[in-house]
Design an enzyme around this catalytic site. Sequence first.
Site, PDB file in Angstrom:
ATOM      1  N   GLU A 217      17.957   7.024 -46.435  1.00  0.00           N
ATOM      2  CA  GLU A 217      18.119   7.542 -45.129  1.00  0.00           C
ATOM      3  C   GLU A 217      16.942   8.702 -45.006  1.00  0.00           C
ATOM      4  O   GLU A 217      17.058   9.482 -45.740  1.00  0.00           O
ATOM      5  CB  GLU A 217      19.459   8.455 -44.993  1.00  0.00           C
ATOM      6  CG  GLU A 217      19.769   8.666 -43.592  1.00  0.00           C
ATOM      7  CD  GLU A 217      19.439  10.214 -43.354  1.00  0.00           C
ATOM      8  OE1 GLU A 217      18.367  10.223 -42.568  1.00  0.00           O
ATOM      9  OE2 GLU A 217      20.178  10.977 -43.433  1.00  0.00           O
ATOM     10  N   CYS A 251      17.747  15.792 -40.054  1.00  0.00           N
ATOM     11  CA  CYS A 251      17.096  14.669 -39.566  1.00  0.00           C
ATOM     12  C   CYS A 251      17.154  13.981 -38.184  1.00  0.00           C
ATOM     13  O   CYS A 251      16.183  13.074 -37.563  1.00  0.00           O
ATOM     14  CB  CYS A 251      17.026  13.703 -40.737  1.00  0.00           C
ATOM     15  SG  CYS A 251      18.736  13.163 -41.233  1.00  0.00           S
ATOM     16  N   GLU A 348       7.740  14.505 -37.773  1.00  0.00           N
ATOM     17  CA  GLU A 348       8.940  15.329 -38.029  1.00  0.00           C
ATOM     18  C   GLU A 348       8.548  16.533 -38.586  1.00  0.00           C
ATOM     19  O   GLU A 348       8.035  16.662 -39.641  1.00  0.00           O
ATOM     20  CB  GLU A 348       9.865  14.548 -39.013  1.00  0.00           C
ATOM     21  CG  GLU A 348      11.337  15.182 -39.354  1.00  0.00           C
ATOM     22  CD  GLU A 348      12.059  14.311 -40.247  1.00  0.00           C
ATOM     23  OE1 GLU A 348      13.291  14.568 -40.016  1.00  0.00           O
ATOM     24  OE2 GLU A 348      11.358  13.954 -41.400  1.00  0.00           O
TER      25      GLU A 348
END
Length: 450
Positions: A217, A251, A348
């Site tokens: 993940e 996230c 990100e």
Amino acid sequence: MAEGDKEDIDNAVKAARHAFDHGPWPRFSGAQRRRIMLKFADIIEEHLEELAVLEALDAGKLHSWAKAVDIPAVAENVRYFAGAADKIHGEVLKMSREMQAYTLREPIGVVGHIVPWNFPTFIFFMKVSPTLAAGCTMVVKPAEQTPLTALYCAHLAKLAGIPDGVLNVVPGFGPTAGAAIASHMDIDKVSFTGSTDVGRLVMQAAATSNLKPVSLELGGKSPLLIFDDADVNTAADTALLGNLFNKGEICVASSRVYVQEGIYDEFEKKLVEKAKAWVVGDPFDPAVNQGPQINKKQFDRILSYIESGKKEGATVLTGGKTVGQKGYYIEPTIFTNVKEDMLIAKDEIFGPVMVLMKFKTVQEAIKSANNTRYGLAAGIITNDLNTANTVSRSIRAGIMWVNCYLAFDNDCPYGGYKMSGFGRDCGLDSLHKYLHVKSVVTPIHNSPWL
């Protein structure tokens, strides 16, 4: 805090292997595991305050939120998978010839878990709970920034009656302890949550060692699409919380917000107004909305992205500066006049930074939402069912939130597409990651039917 290294991982794996090969946990009935896990959940609730304080001290998370939401959610996660422990079963198969066949679901063995620092307790249990229910044993490496709750939870597991060797926690650094887990020849599976770059290393190490299966993940750059028919005030609240929750260190943060042109100006004004009212400060103050970033490295990284956005020509609507003279506090920061090739729109950032962009048509919004190497989550705000259906089926992401955001649940699988990884946490899909499927076939003779 002791620093575990390869030797410590080896010792933990030996304990886990012995517990799996010779210990009672995999041999308990599902009902026996369920009873112990339910006791574990009760003990977690009894120690709610200690865990909430450790979470706030370790990660800078809001103490009020950890106490009211995170730790109670952890106990419920354990209960959910406790309820699944005695419902693991295979299927009877319809063979095409004189054979009888069925499948078994068997525990995969010793599992290595590598846990991130942004949700140290909740993600610990997202991995540990289904592993326990499946009858596996495990070695867990918490993030070096946030090891306290993992160690405390291992202590609570022992109080609950989980046998020795089943749950082993080794604090340490990624390049040493984490790498030792990923490459270990006696670990049967690895589950990793963290950055995409490190996920690659984990996968490579698993492949070059014993070809152990991996679930990852990883990162995200999640879009939130707001259409003209949305309620502007509600949409602004959703966008802000989706981006700033947990200091933006999440996230699935809605860090790319696309607003249809008919309401764009009104939305921008409302969003800035709400961001300016967002309170940054001491995570133990119940009036605070946002605590400090995890450490100086992440603090400096976020500030570097803010400077990059300015240099590339984006406009800061609000924020962009640090808060106070002490600690790693950053103002909620919103950029406009953003182009999709800017770093702030592609990377990100993992902090309280949002990019705000405009679109005209549904197809344009879908194209922009999919213009990313990630595919973890996405959100849609609209009152049009056709729009919601079209967009939710067109965006390549592992979870789609329609007229909501951050709507996690123990029964709802969660994971990524593309470079956001593969494998699912939560739900029975998560449990099945830790189970092998075995087919058993025997001949049948003189049966009146097949």
